[in-house]
Write an enzyme that holds these catalytic residues in place. Structure first.
Site, PDB file in Angstrom:
ATOM      1  N   TYR A 128       0.304 -15.079   5.387  1.00 47.71           N
ATOM      2  CA  TYR A 128       0.031 -16.184   4.338  1.00 47.71           C
ATOM      3  C   TYR A 128      -0.256 -15.084   2.507  1.00 47.71           C
ATOM      4  CZ  TYR A 128      -0.740 -18.743   8.703  1.00 47.71           C
ATOM      5  OH  TYR A 128      -0.374 -19.645  10.048  1.00 47.71           O
ATOM      6  N   CYS A 131      -3.949 -14.404   3.228  1.00 48.28           N
ATOM      7  CA  CYS A 131      -5.391 -14.147   4.107  1.00 48.28           C
ATOM      8  C   CYS A 131      -5.378 -13.052   4.398  1.00 48.28           C
ATOM      9  CB  CYS A 131      -4.243 -14.070   5.397  1.00 48.28           C
ATOM     10  SG  CYS A 131      -4.614 -13.769   7.392  1.00 48.28           S
ATOM     11  N   PHE A 133      -6.212 -10.424   6.588  1.00 49.21           N
ATOM     12  CA  PHE A 133      -5.850  -9.281   7.123  1.00 49.21           C
ATOM     13  C   PHE A 133      -4.196  -9.387   6.430  1.00 49.21           C
ATOM     14  CE2 PHE A 133      -9.093 -11.687   9.722  1.00 49.21           C
ATOM     15  CZ  PHE A 133      -9.580 -10.390   9.681  1.00 49.21           C
ATOM     16  N   CYS A 134      -3.560 -10.161   6.334  1.00 46.39           N
ATOM     17  CA  CYS A 134      -2.227  -9.795   5.614  1.00 46.39           C
ATOM     18  C   CYS A 134      -2.462  -8.954   4.351  1.00 46.39           C
ATOM     19  CB  CYS A 134      -1.392 -11.351   5.164  1.00 46.39           C
ATOM     20  SG  CYS A 134      -1.440 -12.533   6.837  1.00 46.39           S
TER      21      CYS A 134
END
Length: 395
Positions: A128, A131, A133-134
């Site tokens: 995403y 996001c 973490f992304c």
């Protein structure tokens, strides 16, 4: 004597007839009363049923709506709260693809090609766009100048992840020279640790990912689900014992990013309804979605995460003034940086990249702007952003 006898017989016959008539009349009377009583009882029941039908219908509808609402709420939680990766559990550490398994081509794949990349790795990131973490994984890839493909995943329906048992992002797929050499890596910290171990050693990436075994547990509560954690996910596998003080410090703050900093993000960007809509408008704008998908993501997502953020605030013991907690985290980080340009000294280390990656996911939102204004993190953030965008970590 005969006359008297006949008279007695006649009298007995008359009495008997009167008795029978009275009995029949009594039975008819009772029967009629019973019928009248039954009719009255039935009419009363009918009146009661008419009033109760509406009540029963409303009760049934309300119960069904409640059950449906709870089911919808749980489904919505599972879909839109994926941005809080650790709170929802993780997938398998490494899944080797079976022969012939192909990736869903539901969206256009973006190709990021770097001339600085000499590794020969063929990587595809399922993500995403905003996001945390992304963003953390992308910061690492960009800083080291690695080439990779991006597949933007629909956060509501996740059609792009049909190939995977693991349904969260980020997912990084390494495609080897042969079809059976493909490997799937899950969890942002495992992805980064695996790639860093690969860059610092001559080990095979497929072997490296086996150093991060998964541990499965069952979460408690009415929304219980399987939770998967990874051993060693913040460790760099150099193939030799011993760690320097710098490596220990780096590891400490990478853990802090996952356990502290990232938990401050959702409650701050979804703090109010307006901020929640702003955040999901940003998500819809950054990702490549249809008009219908943008509408669903913007308003359904905003509604869901507005309430989810309240739950997360309680779960992680954040104060009612969640901004103060975000400012405190930023100040703690800057104390660790000290007078250096980066925590890593003259160049960013993995902790610098992790903090930058998480914060870049909210750049431009009210929470980010307030944090930059109220703390001294701004100059460090811009230095790290420049280092990432110019691929200063490329070898």
């Amino acid at each position: 004597m005969a006359a008297s006898s006949c008279q007695n017989v006649f009298l007995r016959s008359l009495v008997r007839r009167n008795y029978i008539l009275k009995k029949n009349h009594h039975n008819i009377f009772l029967g009629n009363n019973r019928q009248l009583s039954f009719n009255r009882f039935s009419n009363d029941n009918l009146n009661i049923n008419k009033s109760n039908v509406i009540r029963a219908s409303l009760l049934t509808f309300g119960t069904a709506a409640t059950i449906g609402g709870v089911s919808w709420g749980r489904s919505l939680w599972n879909r839109v709260s994926v941005v809080t990766e650790r709170g929802l559990g993780l997938g398998a550490s490494a899944s080797f693809f079976s022969s012939g398994l192909s990736v869903v081509q539901a969206r256009e794949i973006e190709h990021i090609t770097r001339q600085t990349d000499t590794t020969g790795l063929k990587l595809t990131l399922y993500q995403y766009q905003v996001c945390p973490f992304c963003c953390k994984v992308r910061a690492f890839l960009d800083y080291h100048g690695l080439s990779y493909n991006i597949v933007e995943v629909d956060p509501i329906f996740r059609k792009e992840l049909k190939f995977s048992v693991y349904r969260k992002v980020p997912i990084l797929v390494y495609e080897g020279a042969k079809e059976d050499e493909q490997v799937q890596m899950n969890d942002s910290s495992v992805i980064i640790s695996s790639l860093k171990s690969f860059l610092l050693t001559d080990q095979d990436l497929r072997q490296i990912v086996t150093y991060y075994p998964k541990i499965e547990t069952e979460s408690k509560g009415w929304m219980s689900r399987k939770v998967v954690e990874y051993s060693n996910r913040h460790e760099i596998m150099l193939g030799k014992p011993g760690k320097t003080n710098e490596m220990k410090l780096e590891r400490k703050w990478r853990i802090w990013v996952d356990d502290v900093l990232v938990h401050n993000i959702p409650p701050n960007i979804y703090r109010t309804w307006n901020e929640s809509v702003q955040a999901f408008s940003y998500i819809a704008e950054k990702a490549h979605f249809t008009s219908y998908e943008k509408f669903v993501i913007q308003y359904i997502g905003a509604l869901g995460m507005y309430f989810v953020s309240k739950k997360l605030k309680k779960k992680y013991n954040l104060p009612d003034d969640v901004r103060s907690s975000l400012y405190g985290a930023a100040n703690d980080w800057m104390k660790s940086v000290g007078k250096n340009s980066f925590q890593g000294g003259t160049e960013p280390n993995m902790a610098d990249l992790a903090v930058y990656g998480v914060l870049s996911s909210i750049e431009g939102l009210d929470a980010f702007n307030d944090m930059v204004r109220e703390t001294k993190i701004g100059p460090w953030y811009e230095r790290t952003k420049n280092a990432v965008n110019t691929h200063q970590g490329a070898k």
